[in-house]
Design a protein around this motif. Structure first.
Motif, PDB file in Angstrom:
ATOM      1  N   THR A 274       0.847  -1.196   0.000  1.00 39.51           N
ATOM      2  CA  THR A 274       0.000   0.000   0.000  1.00 39.51           C
ATOM      3  C   THR A 274       0.878   1.240   0.000  1.00 39.51           C
ATOM      4  OG1 THR A 274      -1.684  -1.167   1.276  1.00 39.51           O
ATOM      5  CG2 THR A 274      -1.815   1.245   1.250  1.00 39.51           C
ATOM      6  N   ASN A 275       0.581   2.131  -0.917  1.00 39.23           N
ATOM      7  CA  ASN A 275       1.285   3.420  -0.933  1.00 39.23           C
ATOM      8  C   ASN A 275       0.523   4.380  -0.014  1.00 39.23           C
ATOM      9  OD1 ASN A 275       2.374   5.914  -1.458  1.00 39.23           O
ATOM     10  ND2 ASN A 275       2.389   5.682  -3.699  1.00 39.23           N
ATOM     11  N   LEU A 276       1.143   4.757   1.095  1.00 37.80           N
ATOM     12  CA  LEU A 276       0.482   5.613   2.093  1.00 37.80           C
ATOM     13  C   LEU A 276       0.446   7.090   1.710  1.00 37.80           C
ATOM     14  CD1 LEU A 276       1.933   4.183   5.465  1.00 37.80           C
ATOM     15  CD2 LEU A 276      -0.292   3.703   4.426  1.00 37.80           C
ATOM     16  N   GLU A 277       1.155   7.451   0.655  1.00 43.12           N
ATOM     17  CA  GLU A 277       1.212   8.867   0.270  1.00 43.12           C
ATOM     18  C   GLU A 277      -0.193   9.386  -0.057  1.00 43.12           C
ATOM     19  OE1 GLU A 277       4.027  10.563   0.268  1.00 43.12           O
ATOM     20  OE2 GLU A 277       5.607   9.036   0.061  1.00 43.12           O
ATOM     21  N   GLN A 278      -0.439  10.637   0.246  1.00 44.13           N
ATOM     22  CA  GLN A 278      -1.706  11.272  -0.142  1.00 44.13           C
ATOM     23  C   GLN A 278      -1.439  12.585  -0.866  1.00 44.13           C
ATOM     24  OE1 GLN A 278      -5.375   9.767   0.870  1.00 44.13           O
ATOM     25  NE2 GLN A 278      -3.778   8.580  -0.131  1.00 44.13           N
ATOM     26  N   ASP A 279      -0.308  12.644  -1.578  1.00 44.06           N
ATOM     27  CA  ASP A 279       0.020  13.820  -2.400  1.00 44.06           C
ATOM     28  C   ASP A 279      -0.027  13.424  -3.877  1.00 44.06           C
ATOM     29  OD1 ASP A 279       0.487  15.498  -0.246  1.00 44.06           O
ATOM     30  OD2 ASP A 279       2.565  14.807  -0.069  1.00 44.06           O
ATOM     31  N   TYR A 280      -0.378  14.397  -4.700  1.00 46.67           N
ATOM     32  CA  TYR A 280      -0.445  14.206  -6.155  1.00 46.67           C
ATOM     33  C   TYR A 280       0.950  13.886  -6.695  1.00 46.67           C
ATOM     34  CZ  TYR A 280      -1.946  15.530 -10.968  1.00 46.67           C
ATOM     35  OH  TYR A 280      -2.266  15.555 -12.295  1.00 46.67           O
ATOM     36  N   ASP A 281       0.991  12.914  -7.583  1.00 41.47           N
ATOM     37  CA  ASP A 281       2.213  12.602  -8.321  1.00 41.47           C
ATOM     38  C   ASP A 281       3.334  12.046  -7.445  1.00 41.47           C
ATOM     39  OD1 ASP A 281       3.701  12.302 -10.608  1.00 41.47           O
ATOM     40  OD2 ASP A 281       4.357  14.401 -10.715  1.00 41.47           O
ATOM     41  N   VAL A 282       2.980  11.241  -6.423  1.00 38.38           N
ATOM     42  CA  VAL A 282       4.026  10.560  -5.654  1.00 38.38           C
ATOM     43  C   VAL A 282       3.788   9.047  -5.648  1.00 38.38           C
ATOM     44  CG1 VAL A 282       5.428  10.569  -3.568  1.00 38.38           C
ATOM     45  CG2 VAL A 282       4.056  12.580  -4.134  1.00 38.38           C
ATOM     46  N   PRO A 283       3.915   8.409  -6.818  1.00 37.50           N
ATOM     47  CA  PRO A 283       3.889   6.955  -6.797  1.00 37.50           C
ATOM     48  C   PRO A 283       5.212   6.423  -6.252  1.00 37.50           C
ATOM     49  CG  PRO A 283       4.195   7.740  -9.048  1.00 37.50           C
ATOM     50  CD  PRO A 283       4.130   8.951  -8.175  1.00 37.50           C
ATOM     51  N   HIS A 284       5.194   5.194  -5.738  1.00 37.92           N
ATOM     52  CA  HIS A 284       6.424   4.466  -5.475  1.00 37.92           C
ATOM     53  C   HIS A 284       6.365   3.183  -6.280  1.00 37.92           C
ATOM     54  CE1 HIS A 284       7.777   6.982  -2.109  1.00 37.92           C
ATOM     55  NE2 HIS A 284       6.516   7.003  -1.707  1.00 37.92           N
ATOM     56  N   GLY A 285       7.551   2.625  -6.524  1.00 41.01           N
ATOM     57  CA  GLY A 285       7.604   1.338  -7.207  1.00 41.01           C
ATOM     58  C   GLY A 285       8.175   0.298  -6.268  1.00 41.01           C
ATOM     59  N   ILE A 286       8.048  -0.963  -6.654  1.00 42.94           N
ATOM     60  CA  ILE A 286       8.724  -2.010  -5.888  1.00 42.94           C
ATOM     61  C   ILE A 286       9.047  -3.171  -6.809  1.00 42.94           C
ATOM     62  CG2 ILE A 286       6.528  -3.041  -5.086  1.00 42.94           C
ATOM     63  CD1 ILE A 286       8.094  -3.902  -2.535  1.00 42.94           C
ATOM     64  N   SER A 287      10.260  -3.733  -6.603  1.00 42.14           N
ATOM     65  CA  SER A 287      10.627  -4.929  -7.345  1.00 42.14           C
ATOM     66  C   SER A 287      11.497  -5.791  -6.457  1.00 42.14           C
ATOM     67  CB  SER A 287      11.386  -4.565  -8.610  1.00 42.14           C
ATOM     68  OG  SER A 287      12.667  -4.095  -8.263  1.00 42.14           O
ATOM     69  N   MET A 288      11.471  -7.069  -6.724  1.00 41.65           N
ATOM     70  CA  MET A 288      12.176  -8.051  -5.891  1.00 41.65           C
ATOM     71  C   MET A 288      13.086  -8.861  -6.781  1.00 41.65           C
ATOM     72  SD  MET A 288      12.139  -9.306  -2.750  1.00 41.65           S
ATOM     73  CE  MET A 288      13.653 -10.184  -2.474  1.00 41.65           C
ATOM     74  N   ILE A 289      14.305  -9.030  -6.374  1.00 39.99           N
ATOM     75  CA  ILE A 289      15.271  -9.800  -7.165  1.00 39.99           C
ATOM     76  C   ILE A 289      14.694 -11.183  -7.501  1.00 39.99           C
ATOM     77  CG2 ILE A 289      16.483 -10.673  -5.117  1.00 39.99           C
ATOM     78  CD1 ILE A 289      19.119 -10.412  -6.679  1.00 39.99           C
ATOM     79  N   GLY A 290      14.774 -11.541  -8.757  1.00 37.50           N
ATOM     80  CA  GLY A 290      14.355 -12.890  -9.171  1.00 37.50           C
ATOM     81  C   GLY A 290      12.865 -13.121  -9.253  1.00 37.50           C
ATOM     82  N   ALA A 291      12.054 -12.075  -9.076  1.00 40.47           N
ATOM     83  CA  ALA A 291      10.604 -12.286  -9.173  1.00 40.47           C
ATOM     84  C   ALA A 291      10.219 -12.413 -10.645  1.00 40.47           C
ATOM     85  CB  ALA A 291       9.842 -11.142  -8.526  1.00 40.47           C
ATOM     86  N   ASN A 292       9.450 -13.440 -10.962  1.00 41.95           N
ATOM     87  CA  ASN A 292       9.063 -13.705 -12.343  1.00 41.95           C
ATOM     88  C   ASN A 292       7.843 -12.858 -12.702  1.00 41.95           C
ATOM     89  OD1 ASN A 292       8.587 -14.784 -14.833  1.00 41.95           O
ATOM     90  ND2 ASN A 292       7.763 -16.727 -14.075  1.00 41.95           N
ATOM     91  N   THR A 293       8.017 -11.543 -12.648  1.00 38.95           N
ATOM     92  CA  THR A 293       6.929 -10.618 -12.930  1.00 38.95           C
ATOM     93  C   THR A 293       7.552  -9.250 -13.149  1.00 38.95           C
ATOM     94  OG1 THR A 293       4.804  -9.816 -12.109  1.00 38.95           O
ATOM     95  CG2 THR A 293       6.518 -10.115 -10.467  1.00 38.95           C
ATOM     96  N   SER A 294       6.711  -8.227 -13.319  1.00 34.27           N
ATOM     97  CA  SER A 294       7.269  -6.886 -13.499  1.00 34.27           C
ATOM     98  C   SER A 294       7.334  -6.183 -12.149  1.00 34.27           C
ATOM     99  CB  SER A 294       6.382  -6.077 -14.433  1.00 34.27           C
ATOM    100  OG  SER A 294       5.224  -5.660 -13.748  1.00 34.27           O
ATOM    101  N   GLU A 295       7.947  -5.023 -12.130  1.00 33.89           N
ATOM    102  CA  GLU A 295       7.844  -4.159 -10.953  1.00 33.89           C
ATOM    103  C   GLU A 295       6.388  -3.716 -10.823  1.00 33.89           C
ATOM    104  OE1 GLU A 295       7.963  -0.106 -11.279  1.00 33.89           O
ATOM    105  OE2 GLU A 295       6.812  -0.642 -13.059  1.00 33.89           O
ATOM    106  N   LEU A 296       6.064  -3.127  -9.700  1.00 31.62           N
ATOM    107  CA  LEU A 296       4.749  -2.500  -9.554  1.00 31.62           C
ATOM    108  C   LEU A 296       4.976  -1.005  -9.418  1.00 31.62           C
ATOM    109  CD1 LEU A 296       3.061  -4.753  -6.845  1.00 31.62           C
ATOM    110  CD2 LEU A 296       2.915  -4.964  -9.329  1.00 31.62           C
ATOM    111  N   LEU A 297       4.108  -0.237 -10.018  1.00 35.40           N
ATOM    112  CA  LEU A 297       4.138   1.202  -9.822  1.00 35.40           C
ATOM    113  C   LEU A 297       2.819   1.527  -9.132  1.00 35.40           C
ATOM    114  CD1 LEU A 297       5.912   3.657 -10.553  1.00 35.40           C
ATOM    115  CD2 LEU A 297       4.481   3.964 -12.559  1.00 35.40           C
ATOM    116  N   ILE A 298       2.906   1.977  -7.882  1.00 41.56           N
ATOM    117  CA  ILE A 298       1.701   2.059  -7.060  1.00 41.56           C
ATOM    118  C   ILE A 298       1.350   3.520  -6.775  1.00 41.56           C
ATOM    119  CG2 ILE A 298       0.631   1.264  -4.911  1.00 41.56           C
ATOM    120  CD1 ILE A 298       2.698  -1.013  -4.895  1.00 41.56           C
TER     121      ILE A 298
END
Ligand code: K7E
Ligand code: CUA
Length: 663
Positions: free
Chosen positions: A577-601
């Protein structure tokens, strides 16, 4: 007959060749053509200023929809629709995977052609964009509040969903017509028994005015022709829908010759109001089927798939007076209706003339029963009884027509590479302008409505050759912007596009700004089952070999950021969950070796990816979006122990369990 056809094709090929060669012949000269002196000023949008229009340009084989500004031609966003998009985690996150579910399973790719904006009272209203998928027949609805895909519905009994996804003047319906005739329902049968045994499904999807949700209200089981393009009637012809057909020969092989035998094919005119009435009175037959209806829930930030098991099928013979065929010059492609609803234009791509039918004449012909026989029981209206006139020799290979509010049509010519402006009433060509090269569709903002916003025209070209810096064998496809406010077309700008643009929909930027696109998702409204509202609620829970991490992100750390007790063979769910409540502040997350894409939240949203660690060790994860000066510090570790180890689950932030009071 065959020789004539052959010579048409030869002519077509030669013409393309000539056009493509033209620029390199005038060595050293640029292709500026007739660019007027102040074109640069007309497309210049100063730093920090906004464009006046949005253009939603389809991605064709990219499966997506791109958002550009006009007149600058700047690309703002690619909205993932029918294809997975690792940039945004679309089709990779657990929440979005259901959007790509179909009766054929999870399909990671699509072919998107015709975006169309929702309408109210005959004008584009900026609520939603609809777009079709050709390959595995589907229609998507995109919200213009979030600029995200909110719904994808599969179209059963259809194949090559091409005459789609056009919207009626109050967004009552969005339609889908099959490009390929197929067995209806699908069954195992010899291909060469096609004739008379295949059908063409035309589907009418009702739109819920509150939610935008689509529902296949009825499917018309038409003769087994190919239904190529369509447009709704409007104004006086509201209540009708028009579909161009080709392969009325019902050929099943070497189509380039065998589907071009008939001198005329048809435009099918469908009185959908009449059929709607028939259906409302209990008409039609429910047929068993199986298709996916995928909807996005913005409270739970999650999509779900519902399986639909029935569709209501209408046979033309059961609704006499609802369907007619209008003979139209050979193998028409585009089927367009002018803003008044009077003129229905068929672009016979292999013919030397364009067919303009009159809606008023059509009604009269129906009344007078001016028919020339029938096709599978559907009356064919006498050509002269419905035809307003022909635009003779306007160019080579007419494909698509759009309109201004001044009684003019603008048609693209693929073979002669030009856009031609012509007066509909007089059937006279007013101006023509070269395009570079081989144009497909064109778009005037509000083009499929009663009120085109007729300052700009965008031509979408298939071939660019020498127009841009070379980039290996694959060169970009391209759009060209024209000013059409004057008598003559004025070329202003070339800009490259994503994928292959087949069509576009445009709208004044102000309409969308007034609807106030979403800036953040409110955390307090987040109903995601794995969402949390604060760091204190974050935790890690083991359920058998599943490990669920309830994680948060905020500038500039994750909580928890140290996790132990994960084992090889586990399936780890990161619910972030991205706790930010400001406009234009997404965060991403990725994990080494995960068979998927990063997430942009996005702020306030919860999104999930899975990781199945294969190797023992201490493995980092990190934020993928440069979010603050301490973005590089936004990272964490997961300790992975061997299968069968007894390291217990533990999770900490700064050495403490999140939420536990420090003594
Ligand atoms: Cu002409 Cu798919 Cu509308 Cu392409 S289609 S050009
Ligand atoms: Cu969060 Cu970078």
């Amino acid at each position: 007959m065959k020789t004539i056809i052959k010579s048409i094709f030869l002519f077509a090929i030669t013409a393309t060749f000539l056009v493509s060669c033209a620029p390199s012949e005038k060595k050293g000269k640029s292709n500026k053509g007739a660019i007027a002196g102040n074109a640069a000023e007309k497309v210049y949008v100063a730093p920090g200023e906004h464009d006046s229009h949005y253009a939603f340009i389809s991605g064709g084989f990219s499966g997506q929809l791109a958002v550009y500004g006009l007149p600058s031609g700047r690309l703002f966003r690619v909205i993932p629709v029918f294809s997975q998009d690792p940039e945004k985690g679309y089709g990779y996150s657990e929440e979005t995977k259901p959007m790509l579910q179909t009766s054929h399973g999870f399909i990671p790719w699509g072919d998107s052609h015709h975006p169309d904006i929702s309408q109210t009272k005959g004008s584009v209203d900026g609520r939603w964009v609809f777009i079709n998928e050709n390959n595995t027949p589907r229609i998507a609805r995109i919200s213009l509040k979030t600029f995200e895909t909110e719904e994808i519905i599969e179209i059963p009994n259809s194949a090559g969903n091409h005459s789609s996804s056009f919207v009626t003047e109050n967004s009552e319906y969005v339609v889908a017509g099959t490009r390929f005739a197929v067995p209806f329902p699908q069954r195992d049968m010899p291909i060469d028994e096609m004739k008379g045994n295949f059908s063409g499904a035309l589907s009418f999807l009702k739109i819920d005015q509150e939610t935008g949700h689509m529902n296949i209200e009825f499917q018309i089981k038409m003769p087994g022709f190919n239904y190529d393009l369509s447009h709704p009637g409007r104004g006086k012809s509201h209540g009708w829908f028009f579909f161009s057909t080709y392969n009325t020969e019902e050929a099943n092989t070497l189509m380039e010759v065998n589907a071009s035998q008939n001198d005329k094919d048809f435009i099918a005119a469908i009185n959908w109001k009449k059929i709607e009435e028939y259906v409302a009175n209990g008409g039609g037959k429910k047929m068993p089927t199986n298709y996916a209806h995928n909807t996005w829930n913005d409270d739970e930030h999650t999509a779900k798939t519902e399986w639909k098991k029935e569709v209501l099928v209408v046979e033309p013979k059961d609704v006499p007076g609802a369907i007619y065929f209008l003979p139209t010059a050979k193998s028409p492609h585009g089927c367009d209706v002018d803003p008044t609803g009077e003129y229905i234009i068929g672009n016979g791509k292999l013919a030397a003339a364009m067919t303009v039918h009159s809606f008023t004449k059509m009604l009269k012909a129906i009344e007078d029963k001016a028919f020339d026989g029938d096709a599978y029981g559907i009356p064919i209206i006498k050509f002269d009884a419905v035809n307003y006139g022909m635009l003779e020799n306007p160019g080579l290979g007419p494909l698509h027509t759009e309109f201004d509010t001044r009684g003019n049509g603008y048609t693209t010519f693929f073979i002669s590479s030009e856009v031609v402006k012509w007066n509909i009433k007089d059937l006279k060509v007013i101006d023509r302008h070269k395009v570079y090269y081989s144009v497909g569709h064109l778009m005037i903002p509000g083009g499929n409505s009663q009120t085109p916003d007729d300052k700009y025209l965008v031509a979408m070209n298939k071939i660019t050759k020498d127009r841009y810096l070379p980039t290996g064998p694959e060169v970009c496809q391209s759009a060209q912007l024209f000013d059409i406010s004057g008598e003559k077309l004025e070329l202003l700008l070339d800009f490259p596009t994503i994928g292959e643009p087949h069509y576009a929909a445009g709208i004044s930027a102000q309409i969308i700004k007034d609807l106030q696109p979403t800036k953040i998702f409110k955390l307090k409204d987040n109903k995601h089952p794995y969402g949390v509202k604060s760091e204190a609620e974050t935790k890690v829970v083991r359920k058998g070999n599943e490990v669920h991490i309830y994680m948060t992100m905020i500038r500039s750390h994750f909580s928890p950021d140290n996790i132990e007790g994960v084992k090889v063979g586990d399936k780890v769910f990161f619910h972030v969950t991205n706790l930010e409540q400001d406009y234009d502040v997404p965060h991403g997350i990725s994990m080494i070796g995960a068979n998927t894409s990063e997430l942009l939240i996005m702020p306030g949203r919860t999104t999930t990816f899975t990781w199945e660690p294969k190797q023992v060790g201490v493995w980092p994860f990190y934020c993928t979006d440069f979010c603050s000066a301490l973005h590089q510090e936004m990272q964490g570790y997961v300790r992975v122990s061997p299968k069968g180890s007894n390291v217990p689950i533990s999770f900490t932030l700064d050495g403490d369990i999140p939420g536990e009071e420090e003594e």
